[in-house]
Design a protein around this motif. Structure first.
Motif, PDB file in Angstrom:
ATOM      1  N   ILE A  52     -22.755 -14.293  -2.479  1.00 43.60           N
ATOM      2  CA  ILE A  52     -24.173 -14.649  -1.946  1.00 43.60           C
ATOM      3  C   ILE A  52     -24.939 -15.352  -2.557  1.00 43.60           C
ATOM      4  O   ILE A  52     -25.569 -16.334  -1.887  1.00 43.60           O
ATOM      5  CB  ILE A  52     -24.555 -12.985  -1.377  1.00 43.60           C
ATOM      6  CG1 ILE A  52     -23.920 -12.300  -0.241  1.00 43.60           C
ATOM      7  CG2 ILE A  52     -26.224 -13.366  -0.904  1.00 43.60           C
ATOM      8  CD1 ILE A  52     -24.167 -12.810   1.053  1.00 43.60           C
ATOM      9  N   PHE A  65     -17.656  -7.006   0.748  1.00 39.59           N
ATOM     10  CA  PHE A  65     -19.033  -6.594   1.146  1.00 39.59           C
ATOM     11  C   PHE A  65     -19.102  -5.419   1.764  1.00 39.59           C
ATOM     12  O   PHE A  65     -20.163  -4.988   2.272  1.00 39.59           O
ATOM     13  CB  PHE A  65     -19.585  -7.784   1.948  1.00 39.59           C
ATOM     14  CG  PHE A  65     -19.870  -9.099   1.293  1.00 39.59           C
ATOM     15  CD1 PHE A  65     -20.684  -9.239   0.656  1.00 39.59           C
ATOM     16  CD2 PHE A  65     -18.784  -9.967   1.525  1.00 39.59           C
ATOM     17  CE1 PHE A  65     -21.082 -10.668   0.027  1.00 39.59           C
ATOM     18  CE2 PHE A  65     -19.040 -11.140   0.684  1.00 39.59           C
ATOM     19  CZ  PHE A  65     -20.112 -11.317  -0.245  1.00 39.59           C
ATOM     20  N   SER A  66     -18.418  -4.572   1.646  1.00 39.76           N
ATOM     21  CA  SER A  66     -18.277  -3.199   2.040  1.00 39.76           C
ATOM     22  C   SER A  66     -18.769  -2.462   0.761  1.00 39.76           C
ATOM     23  O   SER A  66     -18.973  -2.945  -0.086  1.00 39.76           O
ATOM     24  CB  SER A  66     -16.914  -2.766   2.510  1.00 39.76           C
ATOM     25  OG  SER A  66     -16.065  -2.621   1.337  1.00 39.76           O
ATOM     26  N   SER A  67     -18.796  -1.076   0.992  1.00 44.30           N
ATOM     27  CA  SER A  67     -19.299  -0.375  -0.051  1.00 44.30           C
ATOM     28  C   SER A  67     -18.056   0.329  -0.969  1.00 44.30           C
ATOM     29  O   SER A  67     -18.382   1.060  -1.804  1.00 44.30           O
ATOM     30  CB  SER A  67     -19.880   0.887   0.446  1.00 44.30           C
ATOM     31  OG  SER A  67     -19.348   1.513   1.682  1.00 44.30           O
ATOM     32  N   VAL A  68     -16.845  -0.083  -0.191  1.00 43.60           N
ATOM     33  CA  VAL A  68     -15.612   0.195  -1.205  1.00 43.60           C
ATOM     34  C   VAL A  68     -15.615  -0.415  -2.693  1.00 43.60           C
ATOM     35  O   VAL A  68     -15.816  -1.443  -2.847  1.00 43.60           O
ATOM     36  CB  VAL A  68     -14.403  -0.354  -0.655  1.00 43.60           C
ATOM     37  CG1 VAL A  68     -13.116  -0.031  -1.289  1.00 43.60           C
ATOM     38  CG2 VAL A  68     -14.381   0.057   0.944  1.00 43.60           C
ATOM     39  N   PHE A  79     -16.703 -18.290   4.596  1.00 42.04           N
ATOM     40  CA  PHE A  79     -16.316 -16.584   4.083  1.00 42.04           C
ATOM     41  C   PHE A  79     -16.536 -16.045   5.372  1.00 42.04           C
ATOM     42  O   PHE A  79     -15.641 -15.092   5.751  1.00 42.04           O
ATOM     43  CB  PHE A  79     -17.365 -16.059   3.009  1.00 42.04           C
ATOM     44  CG  PHE A  79     -16.633 -15.123   2.448  1.00 42.04           C
ATOM     45  CD1 PHE A  79     -16.097 -15.062   1.183  1.00 42.04           C
ATOM     46  CD2 PHE A  79     -16.889 -13.810   2.965  1.00 42.04           C
ATOM     47  CE1 PHE A  79     -15.646 -14.064   0.803  1.00 42.04           C
ATOM     48  CE2 PHE A  79     -16.300 -12.726   2.270  1.00 42.04           C
ATOM     49  CZ  PHE A  79     -15.677 -12.940   1.201  1.00 42.04           C
ATOM     50  N   ASN A  84       1.192   5.214   0.953  1.00 36.70           N
ATOM     51  CA  ASN A  84       0.445   6.433   1.589  1.00 36.70           C
ATOM     52  C   ASN A  84       0.582   7.638   0.637  1.00 36.70           C
ATOM     53  O   ASN A  84       1.167   7.630  -0.668  1.00 36.70           O
ATOM     54  CB  ASN A  84       1.158   6.746   2.917  1.00 36.70           C
ATOM     55  CG  ASN A  84       2.811   6.811   2.544  1.00 36.70           C
ATOM     56  OD1 ASN A  84       3.179   7.530   1.713  1.00 36.70           O
ATOM     57  ND2 ASN A  84       3.397   6.599   3.869  1.00 36.70           N
ATOM     58  N   LYS A 130       0.806  -1.071   0.097  1.00 36.52           N
ATOM     59  CA  LYS A 130      -0.018   0.046   0.048  1.00 36.52           C
ATOM     60  C   LYS A 130       0.839   1.150  -0.280  1.00 36.52           C
ATOM     61  O   LYS A 130       2.048   1.258   0.612  1.00 36.52           O
ATOM     62  CB  LYS A 130      -0.991   0.006   1.298  1.00 36.52           C
ATOM     63  CG  LYS A 130      -2.176   0.841   1.126  1.00 36.52           C
ATOM     64  CD  LYS A 130      -2.938   0.334   2.190  1.00 36.52           C
ATOM     65  CE  LYS A 130      -4.263   1.369   2.019  1.00 36.52           C
ATOM     66  NZ  LYS A 130      -5.459   0.808   3.106  1.00 36.52           N
ATOM     67  N   ALA A 137     -10.329 -10.245  10.975  1.00 36.60           N
ATOM     68  CA  ALA A 137     -10.662  -9.341  12.094  1.00 36.60           C
ATOM     69  C   ALA A 137     -10.136  -9.337  13.296  1.00 36.60           C
ATOM     70  O   ALA A 137      -9.590  -8.446  14.167  1.00 36.60           O
ATOM     71  CB  ALA A 137     -12.332  -8.924  12.147  1.00 36.60           C
ATOM     72  N   GLU A 164     -10.871  -9.864   0.417  1.00 36.22           N
ATOM     73  CA  GLU A 164     -12.108 -10.359   1.011  1.00 36.22           C
ATOM     74  C   GLU A 164     -12.717  -9.505   1.761  1.00 36.22           C
ATOM     75  O   GLU A 164     -13.601  -9.623   2.156  1.00 36.22           O
ATOM     76  CB  GLU A 164     -11.799 -11.784   1.779  1.00 36.22           C
ATOM     77  CG  GLU A 164     -11.150 -11.831   3.090  1.00 36.22           C
ATOM     78  CD  GLU A 164      -9.877 -11.600   2.947  1.00 36.22           C
ATOM     79  OE1 GLU A 164      -8.976 -11.317   1.986  1.00 36.22           O
ATOM     80  OE2 GLU A 164      -9.119 -11.300   3.983  1.00 36.22           O
ATOM     81  N   ILE A 165     -11.874  -8.546   2.786  1.00 34.53           N
ATOM     82  CA  ILE A 165     -12.499  -7.549   3.559  1.00 34.53           C
ATOM     83  C   ILE A 165     -13.224  -6.539   2.906  1.00 34.53           C
ATOM     84  O   ILE A 165     -14.210  -5.669   3.752  1.00 34.53           O
ATOM     85  CB  ILE A 165     -11.654  -7.145   4.682  1.00 34.53           C
ATOM     86  CG1 ILE A 165     -10.326  -6.701   4.098  1.00 34.53           C
ATOM     87  CG2 ILE A 165     -11.229  -8.339   5.673  1.00 34.53           C
ATOM     88  CD1 ILE A 165      -9.552  -5.801   5.045  1.00 34.53           C
ATOM     89  N   VAL A 166     -13.017  -6.253   1.606  1.00 31.58           N
ATOM     90  CA  VAL A 166     -13.805  -4.909   1.063  1.00 31.58           C
ATOM     91  C   VAL A 166     -14.763  -5.901   0.129  1.00 31.58           C
ATOM     92  O   VAL A 166     -15.746  -4.914  -0.334  1.00 31.58           O
ATOM     93  CB  VAL A 166     -13.027  -4.240   0.186  1.00 31.58           C
ATOM     94  CG1 VAL A 166     -11.987  -3.363   1.072  1.00 31.58           C
ATOM     95  CG2 VAL A 166     -12.423  -5.010  -0.820  1.00 31.58           C
ATOM     96  N   ILE A 220     -13.177 -14.019   7.169  1.00 27.64           N
ATOM     97  CA  ILE A 220     -13.331 -12.505   7.444  1.00 27.64           C
ATOM     98  C   ILE A 220     -13.426 -12.233   9.059  1.00 27.64           C
ATOM     99  O   ILE A 220     -12.796 -11.396   9.309  1.00 27.64           O
ATOM    100  CB  ILE A 220     -14.457 -11.995   7.010  1.00 27.64           C
ATOM    101  CG1 ILE A 220     -14.177 -10.417   6.350  1.00 27.64           C
ATOM    102  CG2 ILE A 220     -15.635 -12.137   7.596  1.00 27.64           C
ATOM    103  CD1 ILE A 220     -15.302  -9.819   5.297  1.00 27.64           C
TER     104      ILE A 220
END
Lengths: 236, 236
Positions: free
Chosen positions: A122, A95-98, A139, A72, A70, A147, A91-93, A143
């Motif tokens: 899904i 199901f997010s809105s990202v 899944f 900065n 990543k 976390a 995998e962490i994004v 995830i």
DNA sequence: CTAAGTCGGTATCTGAGGATACAGAATATG
DNA sequence: CATATTCTGTATCCTCAGATACCGACTTAG
């Protein structure tokens, strides 16, 4: 069957991925048919995904290894994780809105990567196929564990003194394997990196702990001699 | 209908919880019937769950507020989060192999808490009811966003110098609202806490940045004067 | 066997940042 | 309006930990 042929050569590897844990080989074939994944091939140093690109699928490393890095705003890049065969990324994004890749993934050796479209996970199929439930459960487990790991990392990073970090880490390790004799899974450099301190400073502190008779160690072999002292030091 | 009566008075609040976002009121009733949640009532200072207790359900705060705290092996406790109405707790371990509560939750004011059994969330019902898909999607979203937040926190904590932390934080905030004029959501104490530094040290550094003409500020109002300088400082 | 590279321990020097204290500004309370 | 309280900026002091350098122990390659 076309699909079967298409994925046949990957089936072996795919069935070993934790996301497909507990799902029968035959069902996996059906799933692939339903999920319509794409397989990508990459040479060493190829970019697999670029931070900022549109995010559409989670990735699974079928073969080879890759780095997740990543950068900065200032433009210097730092490696966050190393992906090996069977590892999942993105995998962490999923199901997010990202909507864009939050990091860059680059092949360290020649790679084969399987991409599963985020929307398909899904499942649109009305009749929630039996495997789909296990799949989602997997899944969620993955995830969740991610976390939990992050939580743990935040805990270590929040500790102020090097001494307290070391004590907390050693106690955790010892508790994990249930013995006062630990073999560290990381070398000094990696451990220092993980705890976000400099290697010499860490070594210095470990030396002090040894002088005080709290621990003893040789390279990655560490023995806890005084649990109480370790616990006392954790809080400071 | 018995169930309906049982949960009727909670229905209003439950439907506002993000986990039930996008599910029709009628369906929620059906869900409650299926999920068989338990409602608990707590007085101020009551323990809602104790770290180490057997973990069986995720919790949802229907009313009141509570603190999530964790104690390290040495025995001193530190508050990790504040839960308010509509907040969920215990969701990240729900699908992991963790069997005990990793933290303690204590009522800050009188609380009503809804507990959803972890096993029921994926759903045993063969015919995956329509609402169940949305429900799982919500669940995945929530847990993903938690992981993203943790990731962000790790990023801030990993930055070594106070100056770089401040610069990174201000840039993020500015990007988020799309303006060079920021109103910080935290006071000095809270911000210092978040960045894991001491308040006076942070103030000192902010003062320097102001002297150098990089930013200007008065209390929680901050204006970025020199974006380039901020970015340069992020990397050091 | 020699050379080059990696890894860990240790010493020295220096500076960033923590702790503490205090005063003035801002806010809350009566 | 007066008082109390919380919040913020600032100065002083001093310690902890980073940077750097060096050495010895191992490992690998030629």
């Amino acid at each position: 069957m076309a699909v079967k042929e298409m994925y046949e050569k990957y089936l072996e590897k795919i069935s070993e991925v934790s996301l497909f844990q507990g799902i029968k080989r035959l069902d996996i074939e059906a799933m692939l048919n339903c999920l319509k994944p794409i397989v990508g091939h990459y040479k060493r140093s190829d970019y697999i995904v670029n931070g900022g690109d549109k995010y559409e699928s989670i990735g699974i490393v079928l073969k080879g290894s890759a780095t997740v890095s990543k950068e900065n705003a200032a433009g210097n890049r730092s490696v966050m994780t190393l992906l090996k065969q069977g590892d999942i990324f993105g995998e962490i994004v999923a199901f997010s809105s990202v909507m864009t890749w939050p990091a860059t993934v680059q092949a360290q050796e020649a790679c084969e990567v399987l991409f599963l479209p985020r929307g398909k996970i899904i499942g649109d199929c009305e009749r929630m196929c039996s495997w789909h439930r296990i799949f989602i459960q997997n899944f969620l487990r993955i995830i969740s564990e991610r976390a939990i790991l992050l939580n743990k990392k935040v805990e270590y990073l929040t500790i102020k003194s090097i001494r307290a970090k070391i004590c907390a880490y050693l106690l955790d390790q010892s508790k994990k394997i249930g013995s006062e004799k630990i073999v560290l899974p990381l070398n000094r450099n990696e451990l220092a990196d993980f705890l976000n301190v400099s290697r010499p400073s860490m070594s210095r502190e470990m030396g002090k702990l040894r002088d005080e008779g709290v621990i003893d160690f040789h390279l990655t072999a560490v023995e806890i001699l005084d649990f109480q002292a370790l616990k006392n030091n954790m809080s400071e």
